[in-house]
Design a protein around this motif. Structure first.
Motif, PDB file in Angstrom:
ATOM      1  N   ALA A  85      -2.504  -3.519   3.337  1.00 22.32           N
ATOM      2  CA  ALA A  85      -3.968  -3.413   3.262  1.00 22.32           C
ATOM      3  C   ALA A  85      -4.593  -3.746   4.618  1.00 22.32           C
ATOM      4  CB  ALA A  85      -4.516  -4.332   2.176  1.00 22.32           C
ATOM      5  N   GLN A  86      -4.066  -4.763   5.290  1.00 24.20           N
ATOM      6  CA  GLN A  86      -4.579  -5.116   6.622  1.00 24.20           C
ATOM      7  C   GLN A  86      -4.332  -3.981   7.608  1.00 24.20           C
ATOM      8  OE1 GLN A  86      -2.520  -8.766   7.478  1.00 24.20           O
ATOM      9  NE2 GLN A  86      -4.138 -10.035   6.592  1.00 24.20           N
ATOM     10  N   ALA A  87      -3.154  -3.378   7.542  1.00 20.99           N
ATOM     11  CA  ALA A  87      -2.837  -2.264   8.440  1.00 20.99           C
ATOM     12  C   ALA A  87      -3.750  -1.073   8.168  1.00 20.99           C
ATOM     13  CB  ALA A  87      -1.370  -1.869   8.295  1.00 20.99           C
ATOM     14  N   LEU A  88      -4.031  -0.810   6.886  1.00 24.79           N
ATOM     15  CA  LEU A  88      -4.943   0.285   6.540  1.00 24.79           C
ATOM     16  C   LEU A  88      -6.351   0.003   7.056  1.00 24.79           C
ATOM     17  CD1 LEU A  88      -3.841   1.135   2.885  1.00 24.79           C
ATOM     18  CD2 LEU A  88      -3.560   2.564   4.925  1.00 24.79           C
ATOM     19  N   ASP A  89      -6.799  -1.251   6.914  1.00 19.66           N
ATOM     20  CA  ASP A  89      -8.125  -1.627   7.415  1.00 19.66           C
ATOM     21  C   ASP A  89      -8.195  -1.487   8.932  1.00 19.66           C
ATOM     22  OD1 ASP A  89      -9.025  -2.172   4.862  1.00 19.66           O
ATOM     23  OD2 ASP A  89      -8.760  -4.354   5.038  1.00 19.66           O
ATOM     24  N   MET A 106       5.931  -2.674  -3.464  1.00 14.84           N
ATOM     25  CA  MET A 106       5.554  -3.715  -2.498  1.00 14.84           C
ATOM     26  C   MET A 106       5.315  -5.052  -3.192  1.00 14.84           C
ATOM     27  SD  MET A 106       2.978  -1.849   0.150  1.00 14.84           S
ATOM     28  CE  MET A 106       3.539  -0.487   1.167  1.00 14.84           C
ATOM     29  N   SER A 107       5.799  -6.090  -2.527  1.00  8.74           N
ATOM     30  CA  SER A 107       5.497  -7.444  -2.995  1.00  8.74           C
ATOM     31  C   SER A 107       4.033  -7.744  -2.660  1.00  8.74           C
ATOM     32  CB  SER A 107       6.415  -8.452  -2.288  1.00  8.74           C
ATOM     33  OG  SER A 107       6.080  -8.502  -0.900  1.00  8.74           O
ATOM     34  N   ALA A 127       5.409   0.634   7.493  1.00  8.33           N
ATOM     35  CA  ALA A 127       5.293   1.716   8.479  1.00  8.33           C
ATOM     36  C   ALA A 127       5.492   3.078   7.814  1.00  8.33           C
ATOM     37  CB  ALA A 127       6.311   1.512   9.601  1.00  8.33           C
ATOM     38  N   ARG A 128       6.441   3.166   6.907  1.00  7.65           N
ATOM     39  CA  ARG A 128       6.682   4.435   6.211  1.00  7.65           C
ATOM     40  C   ARG A 128       5.477   4.811   5.343  1.00  7.65           C
ATOM     41  NH1 ARG A 128       8.933   9.353   6.439  1.00  7.65           N
ATOM     42  NH2 ARG A 128       9.327  10.137   4.364  1.00  7.65           N
ATOM     43  N   ALA A 129       4.906   3.832   4.656  1.00 12.74           N
ATOM     44  CA  ALA A 129       3.736   4.096   3.816  1.00 12.74           C
ATOM     45  C   ALA A 129       2.561   4.579   4.673  1.00 12.74           C
ATOM     46  CB  ALA A 129       3.361   2.853   3.022  1.00 12.74           C
ATOM     47  N   LEU A 130       2.370   3.952   5.824  1.00 17.93           N
ATOM     48  CA  LEU A 130       1.291   4.383   6.725  1.00 17.93           C
ATOM     49  C   LEU A 130       1.531   5.807   7.210  1.00 17.93           C
ATOM     50  CD1 LEU A 130       0.819   1.093   8.767  1.00 17.93           C
ATOM     51  CD2 LEU A 130      -0.781   2.065   7.081  1.00 17.93           C
ATOM     52  N   GLU A 139       6.672   9.705  -2.908  1.00 16.21           N
ATOM     53  CA  GLU A 139       7.289   8.621  -2.135  1.00 16.21           C
ATOM     54  C   GLU A 139       6.279   7.519  -1.840  1.00 16.21           C
ATOM     55  OE1 GLU A 139       9.730   7.685   1.984  1.00 16.21           O
ATOM     56  OE2 GLU A 139       9.192   9.753   1.547  1.00 16.21           O
ATOM     57  N   LEU A 140       5.050   7.893  -1.484  1.00 13.55           N
ATOM     58  CA  LEU A 140       4.028   6.885  -1.210  1.00 13.55           C
ATOM     59  C   LEU A 140       3.740   6.059  -2.463  1.00 13.55           C
ATOM     60  CD1 LEU A 140       2.021   5.556   0.694  1.00 13.55           C
ATOM     61  CD2 LEU A 140       0.366   7.323   0.052  1.00 13.55           C
ATOM     62  N   ALA A 141       3.625   6.717  -3.590  1.00 12.64           N
ATOM     63  CA  ALA A 141       3.372   5.987  -4.841  1.00 12.64           C
ATOM     64  C   ALA A 141       4.515   5.016  -5.143  1.00 12.64           C
ATOM     65  CB  ALA A 141       3.186   6.966  -5.990  1.00 12.64           C
TER      66      ALA A 141
END
Length: 119
Positions: free
Chosen positions: A106-110, A97-98, A44-47, A89-91
């Motif tokens: 990746a699924q959330a981004l898609d 990430m595991s 969620a933070r990355a998104l 922070e995003l990097a």
């Protein structure tokens, strides 16, 4: 004693708020011990950071980080610093990430890209 300008006071206030929320975050991290919950928060933070970075062209407008800092309004400087921290922070999050987290991310981004295309 030199009086602080209103922009200095605003920046100091913003800095104090950031420090406060960093302390709160550190305390909350101690409460999380469920790996699934940690993964969900990380994703969620990355998104959220991706959303902020996508808004960078609007926030930064035509400002250049090569401008002299002496000539740059503090609001512009604050936005550039924020942008740099968001990217870092995003990097860090993506690198930490595991495989399972990366797949969920990746699924959330898609899914997000699909919903944006549908709008």
């Amino acid at each position: 004693m030199e009086l602080l300008s209103s922009s200095d006071m605003v920046m100091d206030d913003a800095h104090q708020r950031v420090l406060h929320w960093e302390r709160v975050l550190a305390e909350l991290r101690l409460l999380f011990d469920d790996p699934r919950q940690i993964a969900a928060i990380k994703i969620a933070r990355a998104l959220y950071l991706r959303m902020l970075l996508e808004s960078a062209p609007t926030r930064l407008q035509a400002w250049s980080d090569s401008e002299s800092m002496g000539d740059m309004p503090k609001s512009h400087l604050f936005e550039w610093i924020s942008y740099d921290f968001e990217r870092l922070e995003l990097a860090e999050l993506e690198a930490s990430m595991s495989r399972e987290e990366a797949a969920s991310y990746a699924q959330a981004l898609d899914a997000r890209a699909s919903s944006i295309r549908e709008e």
